[in-house]
Design a protein around this motif. Structure first.
Motif, short mmCIF file in Angstrom:
data_model
loop_
_atom_site.label_atom_id
_atom_site.label_comp_id
_atom_site.label_asym_id
_atom_site.label_seq_id
_atom_site.Cartn_x
_atom_site.Cartn_y
_atom_site.Cartn_z
N LEU A 185 54.53 -5.90 81.56
CA LEU A 185 53.94 -5.07 82.61
C LEU A 185 54.99 -4.23 83.34
N GLY A 186 56.18 -4.76 83.47
CA GLY A 186 57.22 -4.03 84.19
C GLY A 186 57.10 -4.21 85.69
N PRO A 187 58.01 -3.58 86.44
CA PRO A 187 58.04 -3.75 87.89
C PRO A 187 56.92 -3.01 88.59
N GLY A 188 56.58 -3.50 89.79
CA GLY A 188 55.63 -2.81 90.65
C GLY A 188 54.16 -3.02 90.32
N VAL A 189 53.86 -3.85 89.33
CA VAL A 189 52.47 -4.07 88.93
C VAL A 189 51.83 -5.09 89.86
N THR A 190 50.56 -4.88 90.13
CA THR A 190 49.78 -5.86 90.89
C THR A 190 48.54 -6.21 90.07
N TYR A 191 48.15 -7.47 90.13
CA TYR A 191 46.93 -7.91 89.45
C TYR A 191 46.40 -9.14 90.16
N ILE A 192 45.16 -9.49 89.79
CA ILE A 192 44.54 -10.69 90.35
C ILE A 192 44.28 -11.70 89.24
N LEU A 193 44.02 -12.91 89.65
CA LEU A 193 43.48 -13.94 88.78
C LEU A 193 42.65 -14.87 89.64
N PHE A 241 30.27 -22.34 91.90
CA PHE A 241 31.55 -22.90 92.28
C PHE A 241 32.36 -21.82 92.97
N VAL A 242 33.30 -22.23 93.80
CA VAL A 242 34.14 -21.30 94.55
C VAL A 242 35.44 -21.07 93.77
N CYS A 243 35.85 -19.80 93.72
CA CYS A 243 37.12 -19.44 93.11
C CYS A 243 38.04 -18.82 94.16
N LEU A 244 39.29 -19.10 94.05
CA LEU A 244 40.31 -18.46 94.87
C LEU A 244 40.83 -17.26 94.10
N VAL A 245 40.82 -16.09 94.74
CA VAL A 245 41.41 -14.91 94.13
C VAL A 245 42.88 -14.89 94.54
N MET A 246 43.74 -14.94 93.54
CA MET A 246 45.18 -14.91 93.80
C MET A 246 45.70 -13.57 93.32
N ARG A 247 46.71 -13.05 94.01
CA ARG A 247 47.26 -11.74 93.68
C ARG A 247 48.76 -11.84 93.38
N TYR A 248 49.14 -11.13 92.34
CA TYR A 248 50.55 -10.94 92.00
C TYR A 248 50.94 -9.52 92.35
N GLN A 249 52.07 -9.37 93.03
CA GLN A 249 52.60 -8.05 93.34
C GLN A 249 54.05 -8.03 92.88
N GLY A 250 54.27 -7.36 91.74
CA GLY A 250 55.60 -7.32 91.16
C GLY A 250 56.50 -6.31 91.80
#
Length: 175
Positions: free
Chosen positions: A114-122, A166-175
């Motif tokens: 992905l390289g630097p500066g990418v953001t995504y969720i899971l 069911f409940v899910c937690l949205v987690m975010r990555y910010q590179g």
């Protein structure tokens, strides 16, 4: 020594088998069995996995990775940017391989691509504290909660009538 590489269609059966074994073990007690059984039937057939691998191979914004050792698939990761925002959809390991650093290897392989500066969720199922700790060690942070069935239904997964939500937690990555 384990290595991370792009998945190939020939990996589909091994990847599907990991999902069919890992999902019920991962979500037992967190998601009603009929709910995760529906997900497994739809998402982890050999054909469904092979179709995903083939589609991801032609999409520069998608990554389907496997970690293998000695020709044996030990785990996989699936990421794309086709939804509302980039998302790491799933990462599973052969349950016998958990705790060996393979999940970290898959995540590092994704971040390199992905390289630097990418953001995504899971999404992580609420109550799956081990997964939350794992992702937090890699820099992801819990952002909000969503209900699982409406979220996954919007992505094309169907659930039996009366399936427990069911409940899910949205987690975010910010590179």
């Amino acid at each position: 020594m384990a290595t991370v590489r792009d998945a190939e269609p020939a990996d589909a059966a091994a990847v599907a088998e990991i999902g069919r074994v890992a999902v019920p073990r991962q979500y037992d007690g967190l998601i009603p069995p009929a709910t995760f059984s529906s997900y497994v039937r739809q998402g982890f057939s050999d054909l469904a996995i092979e179709k995903s691998i083939r589609a991801y191979a032609t999409d520069s914004t998608a990554h389907f990775l496997v970690v293998e050792e000695g020709g044996r698939i030990l785990g996989f990761l699936q990421y794309d940017e086709s939804g509302m925002e980039p998302e790491l959809h799933r990462i599973y390991l052969d349950p016998r391989e958990v705790g060996q650093g393979l999940g970290t290897m898959l995540m590092e392989g994704l971040h390199e691509r992905l390289g630097p500066g990418v953001t995504y969720i899971l999404l992580v199922v609420d109550g799956n504290e081990g997964a939350v700790r794992f992702y937090e060690r890699l820099g992801l942070r819990v952002e909000r909660n969503v209900m699982g069935i409406p979220y996954y239904s919007s992505a094309g997964i169907t659930f039996p009538e009366g399936a427990g939500d069911f409940v899910c937690l949205v987690m975010r990555y910010q590179g």
